[in-house]
Design a protein around this motif. Sequence first.
Motif, PDB file in Angstrom:
ATOM      1  N   LEU A   1       3.141  13.445   0.004  1.00  0.00           N
ATOM      2  CA  LEU A   1       2.035  12.462  -0.352  1.00  0.00           C
ATOM      3  C   LEU A   1       2.201  11.287   0.589  1.00  0.00           C
ATOM      4  CD1 LEU A   1       1.699  12.154  -4.175  1.00  0.00           C
ATOM      5  CD2 LEU A   1       0.032  12.805  -2.437  1.00  0.00           C
ATOM      6  N   PRO A   2       3.463  10.765   1.050  1.00  0.00           N
ATOM      7  CA  PRO A   2       3.613   9.558   2.173  1.00  0.00           C
ATOM      8  C   PRO A   2       2.753   9.963   3.440  1.00  0.00           C
ATOM      9  CG  PRO A   2       5.480   9.706   0.902  1.00  0.00           C
ATOM     10  CD  PRO A   2       4.820  10.874   0.500  1.00  0.00           C
ATOM     11  N   LEU A   3       3.150  11.363   3.749  1.00  0.00           N
ATOM     12  CA  LEU A   3       2.758  11.836   5.070  1.00  0.00           C
ATOM     13  C   LEU A   3       1.168  11.951   4.743  1.00  0.00           C
ATOM     14  CD1 LEU A   3       3.050  13.113   7.638  1.00  0.00           C
ATOM     15  CD2 LEU A   3       3.525  15.258   6.747  1.00  0.00           C
ATOM     16  N   ILE A   4       0.884  12.645   3.885  1.00  0.00           N
ATOM     17  CA  ILE A   4      -0.753  12.830   3.807  1.00  0.00           C
ATOM     18  C   ILE A   4      -1.485  11.457   3.661  1.00  0.00           C
ATOM     19  CG2 ILE A   4      -2.566  13.670   2.255  1.00  0.00           C
ATOM     20  CD1 ILE A   4      -0.481  15.561   1.425  1.00  0.00           C
ATOM     21  N   THR A   5      -0.880  10.360   3.013  1.00  0.00           N
ATOM     22  CA  THR A   5      -1.608   9.226   2.933  1.00  0.00           C
ATOM     23  C   THR A   5      -1.644   8.498   4.260  1.00  0.00           C
ATOM     24  OG1 THR A   5      -0.564   8.964   0.735  1.00  0.00           O
ATOM     25  CG2 THR A   5      -1.510   6.920   1.368  1.00  0.00           C
ATOM     26  N   ALA A   6      -0.553   8.467   5.011  1.00  0.00           N
ATOM     27  CA  ALA A   6      -0.473   7.824   6.227  1.00  0.00           C
ATOM     28  C   ALA A   6      -1.421   8.601   7.061  1.00  0.00           C
ATOM     29  CB  ALA A   6       1.001   7.937   6.830  1.00  0.00           C
ATOM     30  N   ALA A   7      -1.634   9.822   7.321  1.00  0.00           N
ATOM     31  CA  ALA A   7      -2.273  10.457   8.111  1.00  0.00           C
ATOM     32  C   ALA A   7      -4.020  10.026   7.765  1.00  0.00           C
ATOM     33  CB  ALA A   7      -2.135  11.932   7.723  1.00  0.00           C
ATOM     34  N   THR A   8      -4.007  10.051   6.429  1.00  0.00           N
ATOM     35  CA  THR A   8      -5.485   9.519   6.009  1.00  0.00           C
ATOM     36  C   THR A   8      -5.719   7.989   6.418  1.00  0.00           C
ATOM     37  OG1 THR A   8      -4.854  10.668   3.946  1.00  0.00           O
ATOM     38  CG2 THR A   8      -6.977   9.493   4.335  1.00  0.00           C
ATOM     39  N   THR A   9      -4.550   7.044   6.287  1.00  0.00           N
ATOM     40  CA  THR A   9      -4.652   5.697   6.919  1.00  0.00           C
ATOM     41  C   THR A   9      -5.004   5.901   8.366  1.00  0.00           C
ATOM     42  OG1 THR A   9      -3.109   5.301   5.055  1.00  0.00           O
ATOM     43  CG2 THR A   9      -3.708   3.405   6.867  1.00  0.00           C
ATOM     44  N   GLY A  10      -4.443   6.849   9.056  1.00  0.00           N
ATOM     45  CA  GLY A  10      -4.537   6.845  10.541  1.00  0.00           C
ATOM     46  C   GLY A  10      -5.950   7.288  10.841  1.00  0.00           C
ATOM     47  N   VAL A  11      -6.449   8.376   9.892  1.00  0.00           N
ATOM     48  CA  VAL A  11      -8.008   8.874  10.357  1.00  0.00           C
ATOM     49  C   VAL A  11      -8.821   7.610  10.333  1.00  0.00           C
ATOM     50  CG1 VAL A  11      -9.753   9.752   9.248  1.00  0.00           C
ATOM     51  CG2 VAL A  11      -7.525  11.050   9.309  1.00  0.00           C
TER      52      VAL A  11
ATOM     53  N   LYS B   1     -15.361   4.220  17.024  1.00  0.00           N
ATOM     54  CA  LYS B   1     -16.536   3.190  16.608  1.00  0.00           C
ATOM     55  C   LYS B   1     -17.323   4.253  15.683  1.00  0.00           C
ATOM     56  CE  LYS B   1     -16.520   0.900  21.117  1.00  0.00           C
ATOM     57  NZ  LYS B   1     -15.665   0.262  20.789  1.00  0.00           N
ATOM     58  N   PHE B   2     -16.816   4.889  14.896  1.00  0.00           N
ATOM     59  CA  PHE B   2     -17.442   5.462  13.883  1.00  0.00           C
ATOM     60  C   PHE B   2     -17.240   4.709  12.617  1.00  0.00           C
ATOM     61  CE2 PHE B   2     -16.186   9.388  16.435  1.00  0.00           C
ATOM     62  CZ  PHE B   2     -17.386   9.706  16.626  1.00  0.00           C
ATOM     63  N   TYR B   3     -17.991   3.818  12.653  1.00  0.00           N
ATOM     64  CA  TYR B   3     -17.865   2.714  11.216  1.00  0.00           C
ATOM     65  C   TYR B   3     -18.111   3.344  10.038  1.00  0.00           C
ATOM     66  CZ  TYR B   3     -17.112  -0.129  15.494  1.00  0.00           C
ATOM     67  OH  TYR B   3     -16.463  -0.301  16.744  1.00  0.00           O
ATOM     68  N   TRP B   4     -19.205   3.982   9.883  1.00  0.00           N
ATOM     69  CA  TRP B   4     -19.581   4.456   8.595  1.00  0.00           C
ATOM     70  C   TRP B   4     -18.701   5.280   8.102  1.00  0.00           C
ATOM     71  CZ3 TRP B   4     -22.649   1.313   6.301  1.00  0.00           C
ATOM     72  CH2 TRP B   4     -23.241   0.546   6.770  1.00  0.00           C
TER      73      TRP B   4
ATOM     74  N   LEU C   1     -15.623   3.635   6.862  1.00  0.00           N
ATOM     75  CA  LEU C   1     -15.881   3.238   5.679  1.00  0.00           C
ATOM     76  C   LEU C   1     -15.694   4.072   4.305  1.00  0.00           C
ATOM     77  CD1 LEU C   1     -16.626   0.324   5.197  1.00  0.00           C
ATOM     78  CD2 LEU C   1     -18.970   0.929   4.612  1.00  0.00           C
ATOM     79  N   VAL C   2     -15.615   5.448   4.743  1.00  0.00           N
ATOM     80  CA  VAL C   2     -15.366   6.306   3.603  1.00  0.00           C
ATOM     81  C   VAL C   2     -14.089   6.519   3.537  1.00  0.00           C
ATOM     82  CG1 VAL C   2     -16.174   8.722   3.112  1.00  0.00           C
ATOM     83  CG2 VAL C   2     -17.879   7.505   4.102  1.00  0.00           C
ATOM     84  N   ALA C   3     -13.211   6.310   4.888  1.00  0.00           N
ATOM     85  CA  ALA C   3     -12.053   6.902   4.879  1.00  0.00           C
ATOM     86  C   ALA C   3     -11.311   5.859   4.006  1.00  0.00           C
ATOM     87  CB  ALA C   3     -11.258   6.613   6.222  1.00  0.00           C
ATOM     88  N   ILE C   4     -11.828   4.733   3.604  1.00  0.00           N
ATOM     89  CA  ILE C   4     -10.957   3.706   2.811  1.00  0.00           C
ATOM     90  C   ILE C   4     -10.775   4.057   1.476  1.00  0.00           C
ATOM     91  CG2 ILE C   4     -11.025   1.433   1.975  1.00  0.00           C
ATOM     92  CD1 ILE C   4     -12.188   0.337   4.529  1.00  0.00           C
ATOM     93  N   PRO C   5     -11.886   4.624   0.672  1.00  0.00           N
ATOM     94  CA  PRO C   5     -11.573   4.904  -0.699  1.00  0.00           C
ATOM     95  C   PRO C   5     -10.671   6.230  -0.467  1.00  0.00           C
ATOM     96  CG  PRO C   5     -13.914   4.951  -0.081  1.00  0.00           C
ATOM     97  CD  PRO C   5     -13.162   4.497   1.121  1.00  0.00           C
ATOM     98  N   LEU C   6     -10.624   7.340   0.453  1.00  0.00           N
ATOM     99  CA  LEU C   6     -10.053   8.317   0.641  1.00  0.00           C
ATOM    100  C   LEU C   6      -8.204   7.867   0.566  1.00  0.00           C
ATOM    101  CD1 LEU C   6     -11.510  10.527   3.062  1.00  0.00           C
ATOM    102  CD2 LEU C   6     -11.351  10.898   0.522  1.00  0.00           C
ATOM    103  N   VAL C   7      -8.337   6.710   1.244  1.00  0.00           N
ATOM    104  CA  VAL C   7      -6.809   6.340   1.375  1.00  0.00           C
ATOM    105  C   VAL C   7      -6.141   5.795  -0.200  1.00  0.00           C
ATOM    106  CG1 VAL C   7      -4.957   4.490   2.212  1.00  0.00           C
ATOM    107  CG2 VAL C   7      -6.532   5.495   3.720  1.00  0.00           C
ATOM    108  N   VAL C   8      -7.289   5.269  -0.971  1.00  0.00           N
ATOM    109  CA  VAL C   8      -6.852   4.812  -2.227  1.00  0.00           C
ATOM    110  C   VAL C   8      -6.834   5.867  -3.277  1.00  0.00           C
ATOM    111  CG1 VAL C   8      -7.943   3.545  -4.237  1.00  0.00           C
ATOM    112  CG2 VAL C   8      -8.361   2.464  -2.113  1.00  0.00           C
ATOM    113  N   ILE C   9      -7.582   7.097  -3.037  1.00  0.00           N
ATOM    114  CA  ILE C   9      -7.306   8.289  -3.748  1.00  0.00           C
ATOM    115  C   ILE C   9      -5.964   8.802  -3.788  1.00  0.00           C
ATOM    116  CG2 ILE C   9      -8.140  10.577  -4.215  1.00  0.00           C
ATOM    117  CD1 ILE C   9     -10.933   9.662  -3.740  1.00  0.00           C
ATOM    118  N   CYS C  10      -5.581   8.753  -2.316  1.00  0.00           N
ATOM    119  CA  CYS C  10      -4.181   9.145  -1.854  1.00  0.00           C
ATOM    120  C   CYS C  10      -3.286   8.567  -2.821  1.00  0.00           C
ATOM    121  CB  CYS C  10      -3.911   9.175  -0.461  1.00  0.00           C
ATOM    122  SG  CYS C  10      -4.807  10.528   0.537  1.00  0.00           S
TER     123      CYS C  10
END
Lengths: 234, 839
Positions: free
Chosen positions: B589-599, B607-610, B613-622
């Motif tokens: 999980l730490p690896l996956i979460t950090a990778a998601t944070t990295g995404v 500059k894919f700002y929108w 924005l979607v990646a943030i909830p993904l990090v929270v879900i992780c």
Amino acid sequence: MFPMFAAAGVSGCSGDLSTLSPAGPVAGSIATLWWVMAAGAALIFLIVMVLFLLVWLRPNFGRSFSQRAWILGGGLAFPIPLLVPLLVYSFQQGEILLHIGGPTETPVRIEARARMWQWEFIYLDEDTAPSTVGVLHIPAGALVKVTATSEDVIHSFWVPRLSGKVDAIPGHRARVRFLANTPNTYRGACAEFCGSGHAGMLFSVQVHKPEDYARLIKAARDTSLRASLAQVHP
Amino acid sequence: MRANKPMLSPIRLHKDLSAIWDTRPGLQRLASVNHTTLGKRFIVTAIVFFAIGGGLAMLIRAQLATSQSAFMEAGLYAQIFTMHGTVMMFLFAIPLFEGFAIYLLPKLVGARDFAFPRLTAYSYWCYLFGGSMLIVGMLAGVAPDSGWFMYTPLSSRTYMPGINADLWLLGITFVEISAICTAVEIAVSVLKVRAPGMSLDRMPIFAWYMLIVAFMMLVGFPPLILGSILLEVERAFDLPFFDPKRGGDPLLWQHLFWLFGHPEVYIIFLPAAGLVSTFLPVFAGRPLAGYIAVVIAVIAMGFLSFGLWVHHMYATGIPHLGLSFFAAASVLVAVPTAVQIFAWIATLAHGTPRFSLPMLYVFGMFFVFVIGGLTGVMLAIVPFNLQAHDTHFVVAHLHYVLIGGFVLPMIGAAYYWLPHITGRRPSRVMSNIGFWTIFAGFNVTFLAMHLTGLKGMPRRVHTYLPEYGWEALNFLSSFGSFIMAIGFAIAALDLLLIVRFAPRSTRNPWKAATLEWAMPIPPPSYNFASLPKIFRRADTLEPSTMAAELAGGMGYLAFTRNGQMETLGVEMVGGNTEQVIVLPRQTYLPLITAATTGVFFLLMLFKFYWLALVAIPLVVICFLFWTRDTGLRADVGPVPIGHGIVAPYHSESADAPSSWAMAFTLVADAMLYASLLFGGLFLWASAPNWPPAELPALGVVLPIGVVAAALAAMASGILALRNVGGAVSIPALALCAACHAIALACLFTLAVTGIPSFTQHALSAVIMVVIIYLAAHHAMGVVFALFGVARMISGKVSARRTLDLRIGNQWHLYTAGANFIGVLFMVGLIAIAGTGAAP
Ligand code: HEM
Ligand SMILES: [Cu+2]
Ligand SMILES: [Cu+2]
């Protein structure tokens, strides 16, 4: 640009930017400050190293003071009496340098306007506010007040042989006051990193005899000047 | 449960514990959460970055060796020195001491691991990914190039349109997340996860250093994170925080940066000093002199270091009286530093010093660091600073401090703990040659450089003319730096040879008196087969005898239970046993979460700002997945820990580590917020072009609505906790979530209706960010509340097991407070800006 000024290129001898060969009272007193501090620092360094090696190599010497004495002596009694006078002295020195010339003497007012990557100097005392690029002219022996500002990024106005630096920050106007003792040419540099032209953002300061300076300024009021001004400020 | 069975044989105990604690082989290494493994990874990664930074330094020196060098042009040189500074400060120095702390701290305080092993792993991956982003960027030729302190407006979009600056802002923020996580981890673990009997005043001195450093990180890093966010937002969305034409101010960046940057230097120095304070007494043959004096000195340095930042800004035109205050503070910080140094001298004076390799490095540290400190005092003196500032004098000074105060003692520490890490014994000859080569090369390089600076050479120039008279000095510096590089290479080779080929070391080879030696070396994954009881100051123990006793299972927790990783938690001050902490097992999980944070960071970078924005909830879900296997489904009550003593599991304890983690996270969060509010007030007071032509109009209803909803959320959270197990509890939490949602809606409406274009003036921009900050907290509030509901439904909450709800309530409470202050701030700032009476 003053036509006759433009001819004056950047020239000088070695040590042109050295803070250690001051050419005015401000840089002079800072150089003295440096030598005093350097001597003091060398002494303190020696004391600490000698103590370190002594306790290391001569254990009996170290034990002749209690641990408490070492810590309080070395940590408080040793530095505080050195630091407090240094602070007081430097504060006084700072006040003197800041107000050099006193409230009575009216300084020659210059605006140093920086842009990537050149300096423009505006002579604020003249109502036509003439300006020069790359060369600052000042009279010898007179108090000069430079106000620095910038049109783009942060630069820093610095003439090491005359005084410390002052940042040229967009939206701000910071000041520095100094004097040059004798007519000569000094070099100035931009001290704050400002992009790829930073290393080349040099200028020179030409210090003239007061009467020469007056003549230059008078010439500067000529109409030819206005034409060139239009170039600078379109 | 084996708890009440007779004692296991040492071998059996070892096998049982290893089966649970060991990092699995092969790819499963990526799932490791073990502090020994992760500490080593941090250290090795930091050393790799040191090699990169050192290589860049060699390029710098090659360029400056002669005048008018044609080796690099200005743009490339800018990338090189910016990356050198950035790599050394953020990717080498901080992670290296973190690595040592992660490796050593649990062992020094008698624990099996930190309180949050997965957080350590997450922190490592964030560091690795963030650092790699920067290096890949450099290889792609788009390295940041506005200096390691990234002054605006140079780093703004107008002057740096490329992604170079974004790479710095995003990559470094990523790495800072890692630092904040580590700081929380260290602070909580030092305070809560120690051996029974280890009261605060018995802690080994390094734990004190790291505790203070961790707090400094929690307070010191958020200003930079905030600054980076604001600058990135300015670059991406044109909100003018630093643009003087629209009410911003470049000086705001400088304040935020140095508010971080100066404490940073102490954050780097203190851990190294702490390691010296740990091993120097061993070679002096007596405990550290002035333990209390040292603790006070370190605390004093911690506080003072936050009052010095303006000494990086003397030339910006701040009034002299103001400068003098900062000058005084800067000079006075020399006093606790001197206390620290003389405590070492006192220790040696009253001991019988033994010579050895680590001590050689301590000698080097004394020599170099004292010079760096003295030039530091000089630079604190205003008139002198105005000459020396931004010249190579400063470059020389900072290297004396960083190499003397950090690199040399860290190499000493590496030699000292190498037998511990590898189980092998250092050799002599080559190590000595390595030291003297580094030492000589260093001083040749940087002593001369002071003079180069005084002769007027500004820093960060890629070329100079021969007539300036800097050539001989620069050549000398470059020559010295190559000697030094050879020295580092020798030391590195030496360390490598020791790791590979040196003979096995005996246990406790230095005759140390601290707990990390009370275990086999190299250490087993679980550190202690059973946990010690501490009766004395933990740097006066007898590790050799303890090692045998603990391995024999004579301490606490000398068994395994349900395949759980267990260690003990203590009462913070007194160190009495308080709880059994069940640690999470190995996980990806730490690896996956950090990778998601990295995404998220990569999406921002490109500059894919929108999408970002979607990646943030993904990090929270992780992160929500992390909670899946924590907590108990039924009340268990106190469990035995051996010697007839019982203690509750941490999820049943009233004082679990995780609620402290939340508290410390909120401290960092509050600092971030305070920096933002300070920024708004600073712009009002100092920036040009205020007030704006058009003021935001917030009205009355919405601000009141926001505060009321936030307070209601907090109240319903409290109600839910009071009623735990009762019928009201779940509805109350649902109400809490609803209130947060209402507040969110109010804030959204406020942002849409109340604020004129937020790109037009800094005032609107600041208000906008305050609103976003509050909105983010409400969004998380919803998550916390619903999480509480889910935990109640799944039976993980009971009257005894309220931890999840308490943590949620900390959040709701903070959010309510932040809203209250935020609304006052917004209304107040608009009002004072409207009067136009900025001082
Ligand atoms: C290995 C030997 C090292 C050498 C030869 C070296 C050399 C240099 C030089 C020449 C500069 C000035 C570049 C310029 O202003 O044009 C510089 C800048 C710097 N160095 Fe080092 N350095 C070394 C190690 C380190 C270490 C260990 C650290 C920190 C832990 C460090 C931190 C910095 C920083 C922060 C800067 C400022 C960068 C900037 O101006 O943006 N250096 N270094
Ligand atoms: Cu410039
Ligand atoms: Cu510049």
